[in-house]
Enzyme design. Structure first.
Site, PDB file in Angstrom:
ATOM      1  N   CYS A 143       0.822  -1.221   0.000  1.00  0.00           N
ATOM      2  CA  CYS A 143       0.000   0.000   0.000  1.00  0.00           C
ATOM      3  C   CYS A 143       0.858   1.274   0.000  1.00  0.00           C
ATOM      4  O   CYS A 143       0.335   2.370  -0.198  1.00  0.00           O
ATOM      5  CB  CYS A 143      -0.925   0.006   1.201  1.00  0.00           C
ATOM      6  SG  CYS A 143      -1.903  -1.494   1.294  1.00  0.00           S
ATOM      7  N   HIS A 279      -3.080   6.828   2.844  1.00  0.00           N
ATOM      8  CA  HIS A 279      -3.597   5.540   2.379  1.00  0.00           C
ATOM      9  C   HIS A 279      -4.914   5.297   3.105  1.00  0.00           C
ATOM     10  O   HIS A 279      -5.024   5.503   4.316  1.00  0.00           O
ATOM     11  CB  HIS A 279      -2.576   4.454   2.701  1.00  0.00           C
ATOM     12  CG  HIS A 279      -3.121   3.073   2.535  1.00  0.00           C
ATOM     13  ND1 HIS A 279      -3.811   2.694   1.413  1.00  0.00           N
ATOM     14  CD2 HIS A 279      -3.090   1.979   3.362  1.00  0.00           C
ATOM     15  CE1 HIS A 279      -4.173   1.438   1.532  1.00  0.00           C
ATOM     16  NE2 HIS A 279      -3.752   0.980   2.707  1.00  0.00           N
ATOM     17  N   ASN A 309     -10.409  -0.243   1.140  1.00  0.00           N
ATOM     18  CA  ASN A 309      -8.953  -0.177   0.997  1.00  0.00           C
ATOM     19  C   ASN A 309      -8.566  -0.683  -0.401  1.00  0.00           C
ATOM     20  O   ASN A 309      -8.718  -1.870  -0.689  1.00  0.00           O
ATOM     21  CB  ASN A 309      -8.343  -1.060   2.097  1.00  0.00           C
ATOM     22  CG  ASN A 309      -6.831  -1.068   2.076  1.00  0.00           C
ATOM     23  OD1 ASN A 309      -6.201  -0.698   1.077  1.00  0.00           O
ATOM     24  ND2 ASN A 309      -6.233  -1.491   3.173  1.00  0.00           N
TER      25      ASN A 309
HETATM   26  O1  UT7 Z   1      -3.661  -1.646   3.679  1.00  0.00           O
HETATM   27  C1  UT7 Z   1      -3.045  -2.418   4.597  1.00  0.00           C
HETATM   28  C2  UT7 Z   1      -3.149  -1.852   5.922  1.00  0.00           C
HETATM   29  N1  UT7 Z   1      -4.214  -2.469   6.648  1.00  0.00           N
HETATM   30  C3  UT7 Z   1      -4.727  -1.865   7.687  1.00  0.00           C
HETATM   31  O2  UT7 Z   1      -4.360  -0.764   7.985  1.00  0.00           O
HETATM   32  C4  UT7 Z   1      -5.734  -2.576   8.529  1.00  0.00           C
HETATM   33  C5  UT7 Z   1      -5.465  -2.274   9.985  1.00  0.00           C
HETATM   34  N2  UT7 Z   1      -6.371  -2.951  10.884  1.00  0.00           N
HETATM   35  C6  UT7 Z   1      -7.674  -2.609  10.986  1.00  0.00           C
HETATM   36  O3  UT7 Z   1      -8.163  -1.756  10.300  1.00  0.00           O
HETATM   37  C7  UT7 Z   1      -8.491  -3.287  12.040  1.00  0.00           C
HETATM   38  O4  UT7 Z   1      -7.655  -4.008  12.899  1.00  0.00           O
HETATM   39  C8  UT7 Z   1      -9.576  -4.239  11.469  1.00  0.00           C
HETATM   40  C9  UT7 Z   1     -10.672  -3.446  10.797  1.00  0.00           C
HETATM   41  C10 UT7 Z   1      -8.955  -5.214  10.498  1.00  0.00           C
HETATM   42  C11 UT7 Z   1     -10.214  -5.033  12.588  1.00  0.00           C
HETATM   43  O5  UT7 Z   1     -10.759  -4.160  13.557  1.00  0.00           O
HETATM   44  P1  UT7 Z   1     -10.457  -4.380  15.108  1.00  0.00           P
HETATM   45  O6  UT7 Z   1     -11.216  -3.387  15.864  1.00  0.00           O
HETATM   46  O7  UT7 Z   1      -8.968  -4.392  15.267  1.00  0.00           O
HETATM   47  O8  UT7 Z   1     -11.100  -5.786  15.355  1.00  0.00           O
HETATM   48  P2  UT7 Z   1     -10.366  -7.102  15.883  1.00  0.00           P
HETATM   49  O9  UT7 Z   1      -9.506  -7.689  14.849  1.00  0.00           O
HETATM   50  O10 UT7 Z   1      -9.768  -6.786  17.221  1.00  0.00           O
HETATM   51  O11 UT7 Z   1     -11.598  -8.058  16.103  1.00  0.00           O
HETATM   52  C12 UT7 Z   1     -12.619  -7.746  17.078  1.00  0.00           C
HETATM   53  C13 UT7 Z   1     -13.735  -8.770  16.916  1.00  0.00           C
HETATM   54  C14 UT7 Z   1     -13.224 -10.194  16.862  1.00  0.00           C
HETATM   55  O12 UT7 Z   1     -14.129 -11.007  17.551  1.00  0.00           O
HETATM   56  P3  UT7 Z   1     -13.801 -11.505  19.038  1.00  0.00           P
HETATM   57  O13 UT7 Z   1     -12.532 -12.276  18.927  1.00  0.00           O
HETATM   58  O14 UT7 Z   1     -13.650 -10.272  19.852  1.00  0.00           O
HETATM   59  O15 UT7 Z   1     -14.996 -12.335  19.388  1.00  0.00           O
HETATM   60  C15 UT7 Z   1     -13.292 -10.538  15.404  1.00  0.00           C
HETATM   61  O16 UT7 Z   1     -13.464 -11.936  15.182  1.00  0.00           O
HETATM   62  O17 UT7 Z   1     -14.432  -8.552  15.690  1.00  0.00           O
HETATM   63  C16 UT7 Z   1     -14.514  -9.781  14.964  1.00  0.00           C
HETATM   64  N3  UT7 Z   1     -14.553  -9.485  13.550  1.00  0.00           N
HETATM   65  C17 UT7 Z   1     -15.679  -9.253  12.872  1.00  0.00           C
HETATM   66  N4  UT7 Z   1     -16.963  -9.224  13.270  1.00  0.00           N
HETATM   67  C18 UT7 Z   1     -17.882  -8.941  12.342  1.00  0.00           C
HETATM   68  C19 UT7 Z   1     -13.495  -9.384  12.690  1.00  0.00           C
HETATM   69  N5  UT7 Z   1     -13.948  -9.102  11.449  1.00  0.00           N
HETATM   70  C20 UT7 Z   1     -15.290  -9.014  11.563  1.00  0.00           C
HETATM   71  C21 UT7 Z   1     -16.305  -8.719  10.628  1.00  0.00           C
HETATM   72  N6  UT7 Z   1     -17.576  -8.689  11.054  1.00  0.00           N
HETATM   73  N7  UT7 Z   1     -16.048  -8.451   9.340  1.00  0.00           N
END
Ligand code: UT7
Length: 430
Positions: A143, A279, A309
């Protein structure tokens, strides 16, 4: 902003190096500046909303909106390819800059989703445009790739090795998404953005650039491909995997660091910056980075809600839309900042000039446009002619490699035949 006029003239030669600054002051003709003179974007027509994704994976519109800010993204049809999107973006950028494809010296495509590892996407674009004088290569820095590519093009202009470059960021992320992984498949979209870079004696353009990499974070975000010795559990060949939380932390920290460094290298302060084009990965990253930089969140341009993204395409797409919405004005200082797989990051400060030459109108514009269209048609027929020529020439001359292989194959078969009818033991009876 009163002192800006002086600053803007003084640091265009790209700061930091006292020797080159002295040389440039003594010999102002020496200074060459790389300006963005044209820009264009292309996204697939198909809009996919969060609600539609609820039917595909276990997710909700509410989760995606509140955790990322994304509301919809564009997904390519079967007929789209990364080349078709990049080509349309390139055409628009050339139109805007009023540059002929044959005037281009270099084409760089930043992408992680090429049609082939090689031939490169850039070579395909070169062929489609009929940019017969241009060198072409792809650049892989995830990215951050577009800002890396912009810097490569600008440096080549500043050293006078080239005069005009086409820089593209293009991705077909939908083809590398694991649609069973809700942690990634809701985040990404497809698209392409392009800019034309031109050399000029006028101060401004790319003022500074900071590039960085930390390969110790390689496992946090990636797309495994053929060169790996093995694939860890949970990853799939040619599919994106990501540790979202870790990448989030890295993104916030590296954005504030690299933005500060790039502004500093340009000899400017945060107050001299009118807009930051980051980005587009997650609105919450922008909120956190704005807080860390102690600036209003509105300083960050965002269209992540529309496209999700789009990896290397996200910054040039955002640049096009920010300009169209009137968020960038001539002489504004803007910062581009990218981060992603590698881990990599890149931040650049640009003094925006818009289009430095008077825009053609009426008949003049129509003529310039039709000259480009003629070149695209000529490129199409040149491509057909070259393919036919190669086929005819190969069949007339015969391909040495093919002939050698065939001769060897025939010889092997002859020996086997001989052995069959006349076994070696019988040939030399004792
Ligand atoms: O271009 C490359 C650069 N990429 C990025 O910059 C991405 C950076 N990361 C992020 O934007 C965020 O970390 C995410 C959007 C990917 C995830 O958000 P988060 O607030 O960090 O969520 P998390 O990974 O901590 O997950 C929280 C919960 C989990 O459930 P449990 O374990 O707490 O029960 C996940 O399984 O949310 C769950 N989860 C979802 N729930 C519904 C993860 N994806 C989803 C989803 N829908 N799509």
């Amino acid at each position: 902003m009163g002192e800006n006029g002086n600053l803007r003239k003084g640091h265009g030669e790209g700061g930091g190096n006292p020797l080159s600054m002295v040389r440039n002051i003594l010999n102002p003709q020496h200074i060459r500046h790389a300006h963005i003179t044209g820009w264009g974007m292309e996204v697939p027509n198909r809009v996919v909303t969060n609600a539609e994704l609820e039917a595909v994976v276990e997710t909700t519109d509410e989760w995606i909106r509140s955790r990322t800010g994304i509301q919809e993204r564009r997904i390519a049809s079967e007929r789209d390819s990364v080349v078709t999107l990049a080509f349309e973006a390139a055409r628009k950028a050339l139109d805007r800059a009023d540059v002929l494809p044959t005037d281009l010296d270099m084409i760089i495509v930043a992408t992680s989703t090429p049609e082939d590892i090689y031939p490169t996407t850039a070579s395909r674009i070169q062929n489609l445009l009929g940019a017969t004088r241009a060198g072409a290569f792809d650049l892989s820095a995830a990215c951050s790739g577009f800002v890396y590519a912009l810097n490569m093009g600008a440096q080549a202009i500043r050293t006078r090795s080239i005069e005009k470059a086409l820089i593209i960021g293009a991705e077909l992320n939908s083809r590398v998404l694991d649609w069973n992984d809700r942690g990634t498949c809701v985040l990404f979209g497809d698209g392409a953005g392009a800019v034309v870079l031109e050399g000029s004696e006028d101060a401004g353009g790319l003022l500074s650039c900071v590039l960085g990499s930390d390969g110790s974070g390689a496992e946090l975000l990636g797309i495994p491909t053929v060169g790996r010795s093995s694939i860890p559990d949970g990853w799939a060949l040619h599919k994106i995997h990501m540790d979202g939380r870790e990448v989030f932390r890295f993104a916030v920290h590296i954005m504030q660091d690299s933005v500060r460094q790039a502004i500093d290298a340009a000899g400017l302060g945060m107050n001299d910056i009118q807009l930051i084009i980051p980005h587009q990965a997650n609105q919450r990253i922008l909120t956190a980075a704005a807080r860390a930089l102690n600036i209003p969140e509105s300083m960050f341009y965002s269209n992540v809600h529309r496209y999700g993204n789009t990896s290397a395409a996200s910054i040039p797409i955002a640049l096009c839309e920010a300009e169209r919405e009137g968020r960038i004005k001539p002489e504004d200082n803007i910062v581009l900042v990218g981060f992603g797989g590698g881990l990599t990051w890149a931040a650049a400060v640009i003094q925006w000039q818009g289009v430095p030459r008077p825009q053609k109108r009426g008949l003049g514009a129509a003529l310039a446009q039709s000259r480009r269209e003629v070149q695209y048609v000529a490129a199409f027929w040149r491509d057909r002619a070259m393919r036919t020529y190669r086929r005819v020439e190969a069949s007339l001359r015969g391909s040495p490699a093919k002939n050698a292989a065939m001769r060897e194959e025939r010889e092997k078969k002859r020996r086997k035949r001989d052995d069959l009818v006349d076994p070696p033991n019988d040939r030399n009876p004792k």
